[in-house]
Design a protein around this motif. Structure first.
Motif, PDB file in Angstrom:
ATOM      1  N   TYR B 207       0.824  -1.205   0.000  1.00 28.22           N
ATOM      2  CA  TYR B 207       0.000   0.000   0.000  1.00 28.22           C
ATOM      3  C   TYR B 207       0.853   1.247   0.000  1.00 28.22           C
ATOM      4  N   ARG B 209       1.768   3.534  -2.012  1.00 22.63           N
ATOM      5  CA  ARG B 209       1.235   4.799  -2.563  1.00 22.63           C
ATOM      6  C   ARG B 209       0.270   5.453  -1.574  1.00 22.63           C
ATOM      7  N   THR B 210      -0.712   4.647  -1.146  1.00 19.46           N
ATOM      8  CA  THR B 210      -1.725   5.183  -0.237  1.00 19.46           C
ATOM      9  C   THR B 210      -1.073   5.711   1.036  1.00 19.46           C
ATOM     10  N   LEU B 211      -0.260   4.871   1.634  1.00 20.04           N
ATOM     11  CA  LEU B 211       0.347   5.257   2.904  1.00 20.04           C
ATOM     12  C   LEU B 211       1.196   6.508   2.730  1.00 20.04           C
ATOM     13  N   GLN B 212       1.954   6.508   1.673  1.00 20.92           N
ATOM     14  CA  GLN B 212       2.860   7.620   1.434  1.00 20.92           C
ATOM     15  C   GLN B 212       2.085   8.914   1.209  1.00 20.92           C
ATOM     16  N   ASP B 213       1.075   8.818   0.342  1.00 18.81           N
ATOM     17  CA  ASP B 213       0.393  10.045  -0.048  1.00 18.81           C
ATOM     18  C   ASP B 213      -0.560  10.547   1.024  1.00 18.81           C
ATOM     19  N   TYR B 214      -1.223   9.609   1.690  1.00 15.93           N
ATOM     20  CA  TYR B 214      -2.252  10.066   2.620  1.00 15.93           C
ATOM     21  C   TYR B 214      -1.746  10.190   4.049  1.00 15.93           C
ATOM     22  N   TYR B 215      -0.839   9.313   4.427  1.00 13.10           N
ATOM     23  CA  TYR B 215      -0.404   9.349   5.829  1.00 13.10           C
ATOM     24  C   TYR B 215       1.056   9.757   5.991  1.00 13.10           C
ATOM     25  N   GLY B 216       1.752   9.897   4.896  1.00 13.15           N
ATOM     26  CA  GLY B 216       3.160  10.275   4.992  1.00 13.15           C
ATOM     27  C   GLY B 216       4.022   9.198   5.613  1.00 13.15           C
ATOM     28  N   ASN B 218       6.398   6.171   5.076  1.00  8.55           N
ATOM     29  CA  ASN B 218       7.112   5.382   4.084  1.00  8.55           C
ATOM     30  C   ASN B 218       7.863   4.269   4.787  1.00  8.55           C
TER      31      ASN B 218
END
Ligand SMILES: Nc1ncnc2c1ncn2[C@@H]1O[C@H](COP(=O)(O)OP(=O)(O)O)[C@@H](O)[C@H]1O
Ligand code: SF4
Ligand SMILES: [Mg+2]
Lengths: 333, 364
Positions: B207, B209-216, B218
C-alpha cells in the motif's frame, strides 16, 4: 503536663516473607509488634536494643517509609499512619530523619548544595538565590565550611557526611528529628563530636529527638528518657538516671552489664550477664514474654507464667515514669 | 510557648558575608563523579582514541554533503569497476552534479548548495575505486554511514527516552505496577521481530502509494519505528534491575522523607545514578543496531536504492565477488568502515565501563 509532641500507640509493622508459589502460604515478619511511647516537646528519647529488634522499622513507620499494619502515631493532632502522600507533604516540615550510613544516605551525583537545597525547593521555601544562601547557612550550622556547597559527598569524610545529613534534616526546620543510629557507622573519636553537635542544635533550634542506638553509652550522653526494645516491643522505659541506676527488666540489666565502665576498679568488680541463645526470629516470636527463652531470671517467676502470659508494659509506681514489661516487676512492687 | 526564635541566632550568615562566600565557594568547586570518570577515560589510551575516531567518523558522516567527494549515486559508465587510485595519482577533477541524488532533506540540500558554492563542480578522484555502475566507493561508504548513524540514533533515543523512563518507573513503583509493566515487556520480547519487520514492510510495500500520499508513512519510518520498538526493551530491563537495587538505599529514603515526589525521585535521583550503566549499555546496543540495519538492508527489507547504506554496499560487494575478477575494494572498504566502527564502539564501551565504575573511582 502538656500534651506530648509525638504519641505512638500500639504500633505494628510487619513485612511479608516470601511465601509459597502462589503466595497463599505467605507468612509475616513482625518487625514492630505493639510499640507505644510518648515524646515531649524538647525531649530526647533514646530507643535502644540489639540490632534487628525493630528500632529502624519503628522510625521508618513513623516517618511514613513503611506502612503501619495497625496502631497510631500522632504528631500533635496529625495521625501519621494514615496520611496520604499529599497530606504528608506539610507534615514533612515538622518531622525529619537522620540516617545511619553516611556513605549511603547522600546522593553521590549531587553537590552538597543541591542536596541541601532540595527540601527547600520541594516545599517552595526559598527563591533560587536564597536557596544557595540557606545551604551555606546550613553547612555553617553543622560545623562545615559554608564554601563547600559545590562539592560532592565523596569529597567528605564519614563524620562530615553525617553532618551534611544532619543539615539536610535541619533544612525544613522541623520540630522532631528521628536519628537512626546517627553515629554507629562512625569512628569512636568522631561519635562524640556528632553527639555534641546534635545537642547544640537541639537548644539552638528547639528540637525534639528520638535517638536510636544499639549502644547504651551513646544514649547515656544525650537522652532524657530511654526506651529499651526487644523483638519489636518496648520492654522498659524510664528516665535516663533511673534506667542506668535501677533497671528493672532482666534484658535491660543484661544490656547494661555489657556497657564498659570507665573506672577500672568498678569495671573489675562488675558482673557481666551473658545471655544464652540467640534472638528469636521476629517471624515466629515466642509466646508469652518475648524474652523468656533467654531470660536469666525466669526461674524467679512462679510456674510457667513467662512462657504463657505476655507481661504488659506497666508503670512500676502509680503515675511514675518508669515502666517495665516483666512479671517480676509487677510482683516485687 | 515562647516566641519564635530570632532568625539571626539560627542562621549565622548575613547577607554581606553571603556574596563573598558564594564567590569563594565557586573556587573550591568539587569534582563530580562524571568529571572524574571523564578524566579516567582520557587516561585510557585505547578508549580515548576510539572516542576520537568515532567523533571524527560521526562528523564526517553528518557533514558528508559538504565534502568535495563525488555523488554516491552518480553513474559513470566510462569508469566501471576502477580499482582504488591513491590521491597522489589522481587527486580529483571536475564533473560533480547533484542530478542523481534522491530527495534530500532541507538541511542536506543546503549543505550541498554550500559545497557547490565552495568547490564548484570539483570532486575528488576515485580514491577507493568505483563499483559495477561506476559509482565512487568512498562517497558511498561515507553516505552509507549516515544511515547507520541515523538508525543508531533512533535506537539510542528510544532506549534512553522510553527504555530508561519505563524501566526506572517500573522498578521504583514495584509491586503490581512493576509486574504488569514487566509482563508487557516480556510479551513484546517474545515477538519475533524479524517476522514483524518482514510483515510490516510487505504491507507497506503493498500500500505504499496510499500510505505515502495520505499518511506520509514510508518504509523507512516503519523501519525506524520497529528498530526503536525492539531496542528499548532490553534497556528497560537493565534499568529496572539497577533501580530495584538502588531504590531501597538510604538516599532515596531520605528524598522521600523530605517530601520528594515520585517523579522527582525517579528523574533526579534514580536516573542519574543508573546513567553510567545506561551509557555503557548503549555502546553495546549501538553496534547491534547497526548490524541489524545492515542485515535488513542486505535482505532488501531496509533502506532501498538509490539511498545508500552499509547493508546495500554489502550487497554490491557480494555481487562483485567472483572467481574471475577480484574486485576486493568493493568488499574491503565497506567492511573496514563497518568493522572499524563496531570495534571502536566496543573498545569505547570497555573504557567507559572502567571509567564509570565507582569502585575504581579516584584511581587511574
Ligand atoms: N524491608 C524489609 N523487609 C523484610 N524484613 C525487614 C525489612 N526491614 C527490616 N526487616 C526485618 O525487620 C526486623 C527489624 O529490623 P530493623 O527495624 O532494621 O532492626 P534494627 O534497626 O533494630 O536493627 C529485622 O528482623 C529485619 O530483618
Ligand atoms: S516476664 Fe519472665 S521471662 Fe520475661 S523478662 Fe520477666 S522474668 Fe524474664
Ligand atoms: Mg537499624
Amino acid at each position: 503536663m502538656s500534651a506530648p509532641l509525638l504519641s505512638v500507640r500500639d504500633l505494628h509493622t510487619r513485612f511479608r516473607l516470601r511465601g509459597g508459589l502462589f503466595r497463599r502460604s505467605a507468612s509475616w515478619l513482625y518487625a514492630v509488634n505493639g510499640v507505644s511511647f510518648d515524646l515531649m516537646r524538647g525531649e530526647t528519647l533514646g530507643l535502644v536494643g540489639e540490632s534487628g529488634c525493630g528500632k529502624s522499622t519503628t522510625a521508618r513507620t513513623i516517618v511514613g517509609l513503611c506502612r503501619a499494619a495497625s496502631g497510631s502515631a500522632r504528631l500533635g493532632d496529625v495521625e501519621l499512619t494514615r496520611l496520604s502522600r499529599r497530606r504528608w507533604l506539610p507534615v514533612r516540615r515538622r518531622i525529619q530523619m537522620i540516617f545511619q550510613d553516611p556513605y549511603a544516605s547522600l546522593d553521590p551525583r549531587q553537590t552538597v548544595g543541591s542536596i541541601l537545597a532540595e527540601p527547600l525547593r520541594i516545599h517552595g521555601l526559598a527563591t533560587r538565590r536564597e536557596v544557595k544562601l540557606r545551604a551555606m547557612a546550613l553547612l555553617d550550622a553543622v560545623g562545615l565550611n559554608p564554601r563547600h556547597i559545590y562539592r560532592y559527598p565523596h569529597e567528605f569524610s564519614g563524620g562530615q557526611r553525617q553532618r551534611i545529613g544532619i543539615a539536610r534534616a535541619l533544612a525544613l526546620e522541623p520540630e522532631l528529628i528521628i536519628c537512626d543510629e546517627p553515629v554507629s557507622a562512625l569512628d569512636v573519636s568522631i561519635q562524640a563530636q556528632i553527639l555534641n553537635l546534635l545537642k547544640d542544635l537541639q537548644t539552638r533550634f528547639r528540637l525534639s529527638y528520638i535517638l536510636i542506638s544499639h549502644d547504651l553509652s551513646v544514649v547515656r550522653h544525650l537522652c532524657d528518657r530511654v526506651a529499651v526494645m526487644y523483638l519489636g516491643k518496648i520492654v522498659e522505659t524510664a528516665p535516663r538516671q533511673t534506667l542506668f541506676a535501677e533497671a528493672a527488666h532482666p534484658y535491660t540489666r543484661a544490656l547494661l552489664s555489657a556497657v564498659p565502665i570507665p573506672d577500672p576498679t568498678l569495671e573489675a568488680k562488675r558482673r557481666r550477664i551473658v545471655l544464652a541463645g540467640d534472638v528469636p526470629s521476629p517471624a515466629a516470636p515466642p509466646p508469652g514474654c518475648p524474652f523468656h527463652p533467654r531470660c536469666p531470671e525466669r526461674a524467679r517467676v512462679a510456674g510457667d507464667r513467662c512462657a504463657l502470659e505476655a507481661p504488659l508494659l506497666a508503670a512500676r509506681a502509680a503515675g511514675g515514669a518508669h515502666a517495665c514489661a516483666c512479671h517480676l516487676s509487677e510482683t516485687t512492687d | 510557648m515562647s516566641a519564635a526564635p530570632d532568625p539571626l541566632v539560627r542562621w549565622s550568615i548575613g547577607a554581606a558575608d553571603a556574596e563573598r562566600l558564594l564567590a569563594e565557594a565557586a573556587k573550591v568547586r568539587g569534582e563530580s563523579l562524571w568529571s572524574d570518570a571523564w578524566r579516567r577515560l582520557r587516561r585510557n589510551r585505547v578508549a580515548w582514541w576510539c572516542l576520537l575516531f568515532l567523533a571524527a567518523f560521526t562528523l564526517t558522516s553528518v557533514l558528508a554533503p559538504l565534502l568535495p567527494i563525488p555523488s554516491p549515486v552518480q553513474i559513470e559508465l566510462n569508469a566501471l569497476l576502477l580499482p582504488p587510485a591513491p590521491p597522489w595519482q589522481e587527486f580529483g577533477g571536475r564533473g560533480f552534479t547533484t542530478e542523481a541524488f534522491w530527495d534530500l532533506g532541507a538541511v542536506d540540500r543546503g549543505m550541498l548548495g554550500l559545497r557547490q558554492w565552495i568547490f564548484g563542480d570539483w570532486q575528488t578522484g576515485h580514491w577507493l575505486g568505483t563499483d559495477a555502475k561506476g559509482r565512487d566507493v568512498l562517497a558511498r561508504v561515507i553516505w552509507g554511514s549516515r544511515t547507520s548513524i541515523l538508525v543508531a540514533l533512533a535506537a539510542a533515543l528510544c532506549s534512553l527516552l522510553i527504555g530508561v523512563t519505563y524501566g526506572a518507573t517500573s522498578g521504583y513503583l514495584g509491586g503490581r505496577a512493576d509486574n504488569l509493566m514487566m509482563r508487557i515487556v516480556d510479551v513484546l520480547y517474545s515477538v519475533p521481530f524479524i517476522f514483524v519487520v518482514i510483515f510490516l514492510i510487505t504491507i507497506v510495500n503493498e500500500y505504499r502509494r496510499t500510505l505515502q500520499d495520505y499518511y506520509g508513512i514510508n518504509r523507512e519510518v516503519v523501519f525506524y519505528v520497529v528498530i526503536g520498538a525492539i531496542y528499548w526493551l532490553t534497556m528497560a530491563r537493565v534499568v529496572r534491575g539497577q533501580v530495584l537495587s538502588l531504590k531501597n538505599s538510604e538516599f532515596i529514603e531520605a528524598a522521600r522523607v523530605i517530601g520528594a515526589s515520585t517523579r522527582r525521585i525517579i528523574f533526579l535521583h534514580l536516573v542519574p545514578n543508573v546513567l553510567s550503566i545506561v551509557i555503557v549499555y548503549l555502546t553495546l546496543t549501538i553496534p547491534a543496531v547497526m548490524l541489524f540495519e545492515a542485515f535488513l538492508s542486505f535482505l532488501g527489507l531496509g533502506i532501498e536504492p538509490p539511498k545508500v547504506s552499509w547493508g546495500l554496499l554489502a550487497v554490491d560487494g557480494v555481487e562483485a565477488v567472483s572467481p574471475l575478477y577480484v574486485q576486493w575494494w568493493l568488499v574491503f572498504f565497506p567492511a573496514a568502515a563497518m568493522g572499524g566502527t563496531l570495534l571502536a564502539l566496543n573498545f569505547l564501551g570497555d573504557g567507559l565501563r572502567d571509567a564509570l565504575d565507582p569502585r575504581l573511582r579516584g584511581k587511574d
